[in-house]
Design a protein around this motif. Structure first.
Motif, mmCIF file in Angstrom:
data_model
loop_
_atom_site.group_PDB
_atom_site.id
_atom_site.type_symbol
_atom_site.label_atom_id
_atom_site.label_comp_id
_atom_site.label_asym_id
_atom_site.label_seq_id
_atom_site.Cartn_x
_atom_site.Cartn_y
_atom_site.Cartn_z
ATOM 1 N N THR A 23 -19.775 6.652 32.340
ATOM 2 C CA THR A 23 -18.498 7.099 31.778
ATOM 3 C C THR A 23 -17.336 6.660 32.665
ATOM 4 O O THR A 23 -17.324 6.912 33.875
ATOM 5 N N GLY A 24 -16.377 5.962 32.046
ATOM 6 C CA GLY A 24 -15.205 5.502 32.783
ATOM 7 C C GLY A 24 -15.441 4.274 33.640
ATOM 8 O O GLY A 24 -14.575 3.890 34.439
ATOM 9 N N LYS A 25 -16.594 3.633 33.473
ATOM 10 C CA LYS A 25 -16.926 2.472 34.297
ATOM 11 C C LYS A 25 -16.945 1.185 33.466
ATOM 12 O O LYS A 25 -16.840 1.210 32.244
ATOM 13 N N THR A 26 -17.122 0.053 34.165
ATOM 14 C CA THR A 26 -17.055 -1.265 33.530
ATOM 15 C C THR A 26 -18.428 -1.911 33.417
ATOM 16 O O THR A 26 -19.187 -1.943 34.383
ATOM 17 N N VAL A 27 -18.727 -2.422 32.226
ATOM 18 C CA VAL A 27 -19.990 -3.109 31.975
ATOM 19 C C VAL A 27 -19.735 -4.585 31.743
ATOM 20 O O VAL A 27 -18.789 -4.971 31.056
ATOM 21 N N LEU A 31 -17.057 3.930 27.974
ATOM 22 C CA LEU A 31 -16.790 2.929 29.008
ATOM 23 C C LEU A 31 -15.301 2.695 29.215
ATOM 24 O O LEU A 31 -14.487 2.851 28.300
ATOM 25 N N LYS A 32 -14.968 2.277 30.421
ATOM 26 C CA LYS A 32 -13.587 1.906 30.719
ATOM 27 C C LYS A 32 -13.277 0.550 30.110
ATOM 28 O O LYS A 32 -12.225 0.343 29.488
ATOM 29 N N SER A 33 -14.200 -0.406 30.289
ATOM 30 C CA SER A 33 -13.986 -1.753 29.758
ATOM 31 C C SER A 33 -15.296 -2.532 29.719
ATOM 32 O O SER A 33 -16.298 -2.132 30.316
ATOM 33 N N VAL A 34 -15.264 -3.642 28.987
ATOM 34 C CA VAL A 34 -16.410 -4.550 28.877
ATOM 35 C C VAL A 34 -15.946 -5.952 29.256
ATOM 36 O O VAL A 34 -14.934 -6.437 28.742
ATOM 37 N N ALA A 74 -22.755 -13.167 35.769
ATOM 38 C CA ALA A 74 -22.529 -11.728 35.623
ATOM 39 C C ALA A 74 -23.139 -10.964 36.794
ATOM 40 O O ALA A 74 -22.512 -10.058 37.359
ATOM 41 N N LEU A 75 -24.354 -11.330 37.185
ATOM 42 C CA LEU A 75 -25.019 -10.654 38.300
ATOM 43 C C LEU A 75 -24.306 -10.921 39.631
ATOM 44 O O LEU A 75 -24.250 -10.047 40.498
ATOM 45 N N ASN A 76 -23.770 -12.103 39.767
ATOM 46 C CA ASN A 76 -22.988 -12.414 40.983
ATOM 47 C C ASN A 76 -21.750 -11.531 41.053
ATOM 48 O O ASN A 76 -21.366 -11.055 42.126
ATOM 49 N N ASP A 77 -21.129 -11.303 39.894
ATOM 50 C CA ASP A 77 -19.945 -10.449 39.853
ATOM 51 C C ASP A 77 -20.309 -9.003 40.152
ATOM 52 O O ASP A 77 -19.557 -8.277 40.803
ATOM 53 N N LEU A 78 -21.487 -8.576 39.693
ATOM 54 C CA LEU A 78 -21.972 -7.231 39.992
ATOM 55 C C LEU A 78 -22.164 -7.062 41.495
ATOM 56 O O LEU A 78 -21.790 -6.034 42.074
ATOM 57 N N GLU A 79 -22.729 -8.073 42.119
ATOM 58 C CA GLU A 79 -22.972 -8.014 43.558
ATOM 59 C C GLU A 79 -21.666 -7.888 44.344
ATOM 60 O O GLU A 79 -21.602 -7.190 45.361
ATOM 61 N N MET A 80 -20.619 -8.542 43.844
ATOM 62 C CA MET A 80 -19.322 -8.507 44.517
ATOM 63 C C MET A 80 -18.501 -7.266 44.161
ATOM 64 O O MET A 80 -17.414 -7.064 44.699
ATOM 65 N N GLY A 81 -19.001 -6.450 43.213
ATOM 66 C CA GLY A 81 -18.294 -5.234 42.842
ATOM 67 C C GLY A 81 -17.267 -5.408 41.759
ATOM 68 O O GLY A 81 -16.454 -4.513 41.514
ATOM 69 N N GLY A 82 -17.302 -6.554 41.069
ATOM 70 C CA GLY A 82 -16.338 -6.791 39.995
ATOM 71 C C GLY A 82 -16.578 -5.920 38.776
ATOM 72 O O GLY A 82 -15.649 -5.569 38.052
ATOM 73 N N VAL A 83 -17.849 -5.586 38.539
ATOM 74 C CA VAL A 83 -18.224 -4.686 37.447
ATOM 75 C C VAL A 83 -19.185 -3.644 38.000
ATOM 76 O O VAL A 83 -19.746 -3.813 39.091
ATOM 77 N N ASP A 84 -19.381 -2.577 37.255
ATOM 78 C CA ASP A 84 -20.256 -1.496 37.716
ATOM 79 C C ASP A 84 -21.706 -1.677 37.280
ATOM 80 O O ASP A 84 -22.618 -1.126 37.902
ATOM 81 N N ALA A 85 -21.914 -2.427 36.194
ATOM 82 C CA ALA A 85 -23.268 -2.641 35.684
ATOM 83 C C ALA A 85 -23.282 -3.870 34.785
ATOM 84 O O ALA A 85 -22.246 -4.296 34.266
ATOM 85 N N ILE A 86 -24.475 -4.438 34.629
ATOM 86 C CA ILE A 86 -24.673 -5.553 33.698
ATOM 87 C C ILE A 86 -25.681 -5.124 32.651
ATOM 88 O O ILE A 86 -26.763 -4.627 32.980
ATOM 89 N N LEU A 87 -25.333 -5.300 31.382
ATOM 90 C CA LEU A 87 -26.252 -5.020 30.288
ATOM 91 C C LEU A 87 -26.974 -6.317 29.946
ATOM 92 O O LEU A 87 -26.324 -7.323 29.622
#
Length: 274
Positions: free
Chosen positions: A149-153, A175-178, A187-200
């Motif tokens: 809730t309130g996070k980015t996917v 969600l806050k945004s997609v 996408a996984l590289n961005d997750l590692e850097m903290g750009g998003v909160d999760a990858i679907l």
């Protein structure tokens, strides 16, 4: 009156020429459904379309060769049909158009079977079961879908993850945004850097990626959707689909599918012939 008849005649002739040329171009680009198998065998090459950054289904290794589970299956099918094999990278967000033009014979790359896609494509029987899951950083504190809730996917554009999210209206609304990415790797590289909160993404791909890279990611136990992988052919390419399906079932019966699956997953996780 003669002028009117002349204009009408010229209009009909122009339309006939246009549609004749269009029909000819269409036939040149893609064989009709009844001729698809014959055309492929005559051409002597089986061409599959894929996203070449989708491990373990189809991806480039250190030598820039396209390898993967789907690649091994498709190569063996081509060999048994006595034709050459070619893996053709395509724009995944425009995969249906790539198939329609006749540049490829099928889409074979962890493609999810959906009712919407079945309206435009001819699918094989399912060969793998899969789920759409969330991948998060191990230290994120996220352990369930409700924690998003309130996070980015993030997700791959044009993927089944995108379809699953659109169908999960309640979850998407929290969600806050997609954020859409061209590839899951990006996408996984961005997750590692903290750009998003999760990858679907697909559970098969997610678990394989984590195992191979050792990155500090975890897959949530709670799946967003269940699904099945299939091979997609042009609408009406029934003979080609049936030949490929029959060949896969032969491979399952003689143990070849088991061997290929064990190579990539450690056991036979397919549902071919079951």
């Amino acid at each position: 009156m003669k002028k009117i008849l002349f204009v009408l005649l010229m209009t009909v002739m122009t339309a006939s020429i246009f549609f004749g040329v269009f029909s000819s171009c269409k036939k040149n680009n893609a064989a009709s459904g009844s001729d698809s198998l014959k055309a492929m065998l005559s051409r002597g090459e089986f061409v599959i379309g894929l996203d070449d950054s989708f491990p373990p289904m189809g991806f480039r290794n250190e030598d820039n060769e396209i390898v993967g589970f789907d690649i091994d299956l498709a190569k063996e099918v081509a060999a048994r049909l006595n034709v050459k094999f070619r893996a053709q990278p395509i724009d995944w967000s425009a995969k249906e158009q790539e198939l329609a033009t006749g540049k490829i014979d099928c889409i074979w790359n962890g493609l999810t079977i959906t009712e919407e896609r079945k309206k435009a494509l001819t699918f094989s029987k399912a060969y793998l079961d899969n789920e759409q899951v969330l991948v998060v950083r191990a230290d994120s504190g996220i352990t369930s879908l409700s924690d998003m809730t309130g996070k980015t996917v993030g997700l791959q554009s044009g993927s089944s993850a995108s379809d699953a999210l659109e169908e999960s209206v309640n979850f998407k609304g929290t969600l806050k945004s997609v954020v859409e990415f061209k590839e899951n790797i990006t996408a996984l590289n961005d997750l590692e850097m903290g750009g998003v909160d999760a990858i679907l993404m697909d559970s098969i791909v997610a678990n394989y990626s984590i195992k191979q890279t050792g990155k500090p990611f975890v897959v949530l136990n709670e799946a967003l959707a269940t699904e099945e992988y299939g091979i997609a052919f042009r609408q009406g390419d029934v003979e080609l689909e049936e030949k490929v399906q029959a060949t896969l079932e032969e491979m399952a019966e003689d143990g070849t599918v088991d061997s290929i699956s064990s190579k990539w997953f450690g056991s036979n996780i397919t549902v071919i012939g079951r």
